[in-house]
Write an enzyme that holds these catalytic residues in place. Structure first.
Site, PDB file in Angstrom:
ATOM      1  N   HIS A  29     -21.370  -5.738  -2.233  1.00 46.95           N
ATOM      2  CA  HIS A  29     -20.240  -5.664  -1.302  1.00 46.95           C
ATOM      3  C   HIS A  29     -21.039  -5.524   0.150  1.00 46.95           C
ATOM      4  O   HIS A  29     -21.816  -4.844   0.335  1.00 46.95           O
ATOM      5  CB  HIS A  29     -19.343  -4.590  -1.478  1.00 46.95           C
ATOM      6  N   ASN A  34     -17.894  -7.208   7.317  1.00 46.67           N
ATOM      7  CA  ASN A  34     -17.505  -6.591   6.282  1.00 46.67           C
ATOM      8  C   ASN A  34     -16.012  -7.240   6.083  1.00 46.67           C
ATOM      9  O   ASN A  34     -15.270  -7.136   6.981  1.00 46.67           O
ATOM     10  CB  ASN A  34     -17.346  -5.434   6.468  1.00 46.67           C
ATOM     11  N   CYS A  56     -12.315  -2.381  -0.785  1.00 44.01           N
ATOM     12  CA  CYS A  56     -13.578  -3.182  -0.889  1.00 44.01           C
ATOM     13  C   CYS A  56     -13.979  -3.628  -2.195  1.00 44.01           C
ATOM     14  O   CYS A  56     -14.657  -4.280  -2.633  1.00 44.01           O
ATOM     15  CB  CYS A  56     -14.696  -2.564  -0.102  1.00 44.01           C
TER      16      CYS A  56
END
Ligand code: ACO
Length: 320
Positions: free
Chosen positions: A247, A277, A111
């Site tokens: 994020h 996500n 990520c």
């Protein structure tokens, strides 16, 4: 010498999957997913690929920057879900765009992939080696989810975001990044097993495993510390920052980071309600969403931060 983001772009798969759609095929509910994560829907690939979405996002970013493909001399893609072990997603984009003057490669920092790619581009550009970079985060996470594990599959989505990054004389780029491999197991997915002349371990594919609570603890402690480090280094206060582009894993992480920094949640824009996500892609997807909405003004100070598997984290303060 520094860098500036000159254009952004994004691409999603066509198919929207809402929380209610998921509740029809597994034991979950919109209430459970929304209240714990803020996610309402995500896009899931059918015939879209990581490189295909990335190329679409790259084209849009080049158009936004008013730059030709021939001017691009570096392409870096943050991804953990490329279509091939080789060629890299970056090389596939290069071929698709005809970016014949570019050097292209991928970075796997989960990520944090876009932030690690951005920092790498900065190092190349700032050194004078290259002038114009395409930096991307692109993922098709739906192919590495265990669709029978409701604790992970409801969290993730697919998509790609891109930024055109230029070498510039003036501006701000201050960075912090780190890794903690010792805690790597809290978020993991095995690659292929050894199957050769000597050993046969089978061909069972692995999927993403996550210890959600450990990831949560890591994020809410590491991210504010990394942001504060960057602000201290730059001599900029949190109040002077227009937006914190973080994020998009979970709205509760964003709320906790805002609280720890003593900054209004209004300065933490979100896209996770629509995207889920998307690992390395979330920061550039959100940036493009903000850019399209006209939220970013020349001279604005923006903090971007990615965090996740590895474990890894990367934060940058930039001037728009
Ligand atoms: N629907 C309904 N119930 C569910 C679901 C689901 N999709 N998933 C799990 N449950 C159940 C569990 O089985 C458990 O039931 P039990 O109490 O009967 O055993 C209950 O819900 C609670 O499960 P927990 O895992 O303890 O749920 P928690 O409240 O910790 O929330 C979450 C899980 C949202 C993942 C949370 O840990 C979190 O916010 N983690 C942060 C990490 C994160 O967001 N990761 C994303 C990827 S990593 C990254 O991008 C950095």
């Amino acid at each position: 010498m520094t860098i500036r983001i000159a254009g952004t772009g994004s691409a999603f798969p066509k198919t929207v999957v809402t929380n209610d759609d998921l509740a029809k095929v597994m034991d979950t509910s919109d209430e459970w997913i929304s209240s714990r994560t803020g996610i309402k829907e995500r896009r899931i690939a059918k015939d879209e690929t990581t490189a295909g979405m990335a190329a679409e996002a790259a084209r849009a970013a080049l158009k936004d920057a008013g730059m030709t493909v021939q001017e691009v001399d570096l392409i870096i893609v943050g991804t953990l879900s490329a279509d091939h072990f080789t060629p890299s997603c970056a090389c596939e984009i290069q071929a698709e765009l005809g970016a014949v003057n570019a050097v292209a490669f991928d970075i796997n920092a989960a990520c944090s992939g876009f932030m690690f790619s951005l920092h790498t581009a900065y190092a190349y550009l700032q050194s004078g080696l290259y002038k114009n970079a395409l930096v991307l985060g692109a993922e098709t996470l739906s192919k590495i989810m265990d669709w029978e594990d409701r604790s992970t599959c409801v969290l993730f989505g697919d998509g790609a975001g891109a930024a055109v990054v230029r070498r510039e004389e003036e501006g701000i780029f201050v960075f912090d990044q780190g890794s903690d491999g010792v805690k790597g197991k809290v978020l993991s997915c095995k690659a292929r097993l050894v199957n050769n002349l000597l050993v046969q371990q089978g061909h069972e594919p692995d999927y993403v495993h996550m210890d959600g609570q450990e990831v949560y603890k890591f994020a809410v402690s590491t991210v504010p510390a990394s942001i504060n480090k960057v602000l201290d280094k730059a001599g900029v206060s949190a109040d002077e920052v227009a937006y914190f582009v973080l994020h998009q894993a979970n709205i509760r992480i964003l709320q906790s980071v805002a609280k720890r920094l003593k900054v209004s949640e209004d300065k933490f824009p979100i896209i996770l309600d629509r995207s889920g996500n998307v690992s390395a892609a979330t920061v550039p997807l959100l940036l493009d969403d903000m850019n399209k909405k006209g939220m970013l003004k020349r001279g604005d100070k923006i903090v971007m931060s990615g965090f996740g598997g590895g474990l890894t984290w990367g934060t940058a303060l930039i001037e728009w």
